[in-house]
Enzyme design. Structure first.
Site, PDB file in Angstrom:
ATOM      1  N   GLN A  30       0.917  -1.055   0.393  1.00 49.62           N
ATOM      2  CA  GLN A  30       0.382   0.252  -0.004  1.00 49.62           C
ATOM      3  C   GLN A  30       1.147   1.068  -0.017  1.00 49.62           C
ATOM      4  O   GLN A  30       1.601   1.202  -0.126  1.00 49.62           O
ATOM      5  CB  GLN A  30      -1.089   0.007   0.820  1.00 49.62           C
ATOM      6  CG  GLN A  30      -0.445  -0.156   2.368  1.00 49.62           C
ATOM      7  CD  GLN A  30      -1.303  -1.230   3.544  1.00 49.62           C
ATOM      8  OE1 GLN A  30      -2.634  -1.179   3.483  1.00 49.62           O
ATOM      9  NE2 GLN A  30      -0.998  -1.540   4.709  1.00 49.62           N
ATOM     10  N   ASP A 154      -7.922  -4.980  13.594  1.00 52.10           N
ATOM     11  CA  ASP A 154      -7.691  -3.478  13.726  1.00 52.10           C
ATOM     12  C   ASP A 154      -7.170  -3.312  12.027  1.00 52.10           C
ATOM     13  O   ASP A 154      -5.570  -2.987  12.287  1.00 52.10           O
ATOM     14  CB  ASP A 154      -6.724  -3.044  14.565  1.00 52.10           C
ATOM     15  CG  ASP A 154      -6.152  -1.847  14.760  1.00 52.10           C
ATOM     16  OD1 ASP A 154      -7.111  -0.580  14.154  1.00 52.10           O
ATOM     17  OD2 ASP A 154      -5.082  -1.745  15.406  1.00 52.10           O
ATOM     18  N   SER A 155      -7.984  -3.219  11.281  1.00 49.64           N
ATOM     19  CA  SER A 155      -8.057  -3.547  10.142  1.00 49.64           C
ATOM     20  C   SER A 155      -7.796  -1.867   9.078  1.00 49.64           C
ATOM     21  O   SER A 155      -9.000  -1.279   9.789  1.00 49.64           O
ATOM     22  CB  SER A 155      -8.703  -4.093   9.265  1.00 49.64           C
ATOM     23  OG  SER A 155      -9.620  -4.095   8.732  1.00 49.64           O
ATOM     24  N   THR A 156      -7.359  -1.901   7.843  1.00 45.60           N
ATOM     25  CA  THR A 156      -7.932  -0.690   7.471  1.00 45.60           C
ATOM     26  C   THR A 156      -9.535  -1.165   6.962  1.00 45.60           C
ATOM     27  O   THR A 156     -10.270  -1.874   7.131  1.00 45.60           O
ATOM     28  CB  THR A 156      -7.527  -0.843   6.067  1.00 45.60           C
ATOM     29  OG1 THR A 156      -7.748  -2.097   5.447  1.00 45.60           O
ATOM     30  CG2 THR A 156      -5.346  -0.549   6.637  1.00 45.60           C
ATOM     31  N   ASP A 157     -10.183  -0.546   5.930  1.00 42.87           N
ATOM     32  CA  ASP A 157     -11.403  -0.582   5.348  1.00 42.87           C
ATOM     33  C   ASP A 157     -11.191  -1.898   4.329  1.00 42.87           C
ATOM     34  O   ASP A 157     -10.541  -2.454   3.957  1.00 42.87           O
ATOM     35  CB  ASP A 157     -11.891   0.241   4.242  1.00 42.87           C
ATOM     36  CG  ASP A 157     -11.627   1.819   5.225  1.00 42.87           C
ATOM     37  OD1 ASP A 157     -11.975   1.679   5.784  1.00 42.87           O
ATOM     38  OD2 ASP A 157     -11.481   2.959   4.275  1.00 42.87           O
ATOM     39  N   PRO A 161      -5.696  -4.866   0.756  1.00 41.31           N
ATOM     40  CA  PRO A 161      -4.698  -5.635   1.739  1.00 41.31           C
ATOM     41  C   PRO A 161      -6.050  -6.065   2.999  1.00 41.31           C
ATOM     42  O   PRO A 161      -6.020  -7.492   2.961  1.00 41.31           O
ATOM     43  CB  PRO A 161      -3.862  -5.542   2.200  1.00 41.31           C
ATOM     44  CG  PRO A 161      -4.141  -4.549   1.834  1.00 41.31           C
ATOM     45  CD  PRO A 161      -5.221  -3.462   0.942  1.00 41.31           C
TER      46      PRO A 161
HETATM   47  N1  AG3 Z   1      -7.964   1.296  11.004  1.00 36.02           N
HETATM   48  C1  AG3 Z   1      -9.065   1.226  11.001  1.00 36.02           C
HETATM   49  C2  AG3 Z   1      -9.023   2.468  10.227  1.00 36.02           C
HETATM   50  C3  AG3 Z   1     -10.262   2.517   9.180  1.00 36.02           C
HETATM   51  C4  AG3 Z   1     -10.584   4.213   8.217  1.00 36.02           C
HETATM   52  N2  AG3 Z   1     -10.917   4.653   7.340  1.00 36.02           N
HETATM   53  C5  AG3 Z   1     -11.442   5.293   6.911  1.00 36.02           C
HETATM   54  N3  AG3 Z   1     -10.212   5.816   6.828  1.00 36.02           N
HETATM   55  N4  AG3 Z   1     -11.563   5.175   5.584  1.00 36.02           N
HETATM   56  C6  AG3 Z   1      -7.555   2.031  12.068  1.00 36.02           C
HETATM   57  C7  AG3 Z   1      -5.635   1.790  12.107  1.00 36.02           C
HETATM   58  C8  AG3 Z   1      -5.547   1.766  13.615  1.00 36.02           C
HETATM   59  N5  AG3 Z   1      -4.288   0.959  14.730  1.00 36.02           N
END
Ligand code: AG3
Length: 297
Positions: A30, A154-157, A161
């Protein structure tokens, strides 16, 4: 001064003024940026989606971690999937756990976060109870024989990935590793601007777990501000924990919290009517009578 903004969602977006770009690079997975912003201090951005910041990281990390940790009677073994900045790991280690395993797919996120956002993880990566595995969390959970009391996603959207972390086979593997009393929690997006993703996540988790509970927190860094997490379990209902028990464990842990309190734990599970209806926790006579409080497509 330039500003950072994610794309418009439902015709709405938030912007942050940027003092400086501290890092801008591409990993195998990414696009990684660390921006120094006025409202949030240093901010981590992955594939143009805001992830965490020095100033308000505690909102998300406390709610992701303390809610399931306090719901489980005695969490000893915890798995964090993703979470490369270390903020979730740090909150897990505030509890008297035996072991916290973190599986992050992108070692570059850990490296960049440790260099430029060291306050978010604190000493977590050096804690002898912590094990950091750089690898694919979906595959790890499929192949592991280990048992976990709590699994934190604890992921991204749910694109790029992270997409497989929101799939049915992932939740089945999680159920196997958790047994009867364990809980899994995933961040599940904004009910205001990502309602479809939230509904999908909840529906999928309900196919695998009898108990599925969505809870809320306001997070100004993320699109839509109002944010959700969804917990799932065979037996353990995180919305039914006694506030006095939480208060006692918070005192024993001794680590201060900025957002999380026993009353917040309770309150976070109170869903607005439109959302309860959208998640089919009640059946309104006329669903159209419960519109979202913003109108864009
Ligand atoms: N992970 C979730 C963040 C999702 C945010 N989405 C967005 N900005 N479109 C956060 C990781 C923190 N450890």
């Amino acid at each position: 001064m330039r500003a950072f903004a994610e794309p418009f969602r439902r015709g709405w977006r938030q912007e942050a003024l940027v003092r400086d770009t501290l890092y801008d690079g591409h990993s195998d997975f990414q696009h990684i940026q660390v921006l120094d912003t006025i409202p949030f201090g240093r901010m981590l951005v992955l594939d143009d989606a805001t992830q965490t910041s020095e100033v308000e990281e505690y909102l998300y990390h406390e709610m992701l971690v303390h809610v399931p940790m306090m719901a489980h009677p005695d969490p000893q073994r915890v798995l964090v999937i993703g979470g490369g900045d270390g903020g979730a790991l740090r909150r897990v280690l505030e509890h008297p756990v035996r072991k916290a395993t973190m599986v992050e797919i992108d070692g570059e996120v850990v490296r960049v976060s440790r260099a430029l956002l060291p306050a978010i993880a604190g000493d977590a990566f050096d804690d002898p109870r912590a094990e950091l595995i750089i690898g694919d969390g979906v595959r790890y959970l499929r192949e592991t024989d280990e048992h976990f009391d709590v699994i934190l996603v604890d992921s991204t959207d749910p694109v790029g990935p992270a997409a497989d972390l929101f799939g049915e086979s992932f939740y089945r593997d999680a159920r196997r590793a958790l047994g009867e009393d364990g809980l899994i929690v995933t961040q599940s997006g904004s009910p205001l601007v990502m309602l479809d993703e939230l509904k999908d996540a909840v529906a999928l988790m309900r196919r695998v777990f009898p108990l599925v509970r969505t809870y809320l927190c306001a997070i100004p860094l993320y699109p839509g501000v109002l944010w959700s997490f969804t917990a799932a379990s065979v037996n353990c209902d995180p919305s039914a924990v006694a506030p006095a028990a939480i208060a006692a464990r918070l005192r024993a842990n001794g680590a201060p919290t900025g957002w999380y309190t026993p009353a917040i734990h309770r309150a976070a599970f109170a869903l607005p009517n439109f959302l309860a209806a959208a998640l089919e926790m009640q059946s309104p006579d006329d669903p159209a009578a419960l519109p979202l409080p913003i109108s864009g497509e």
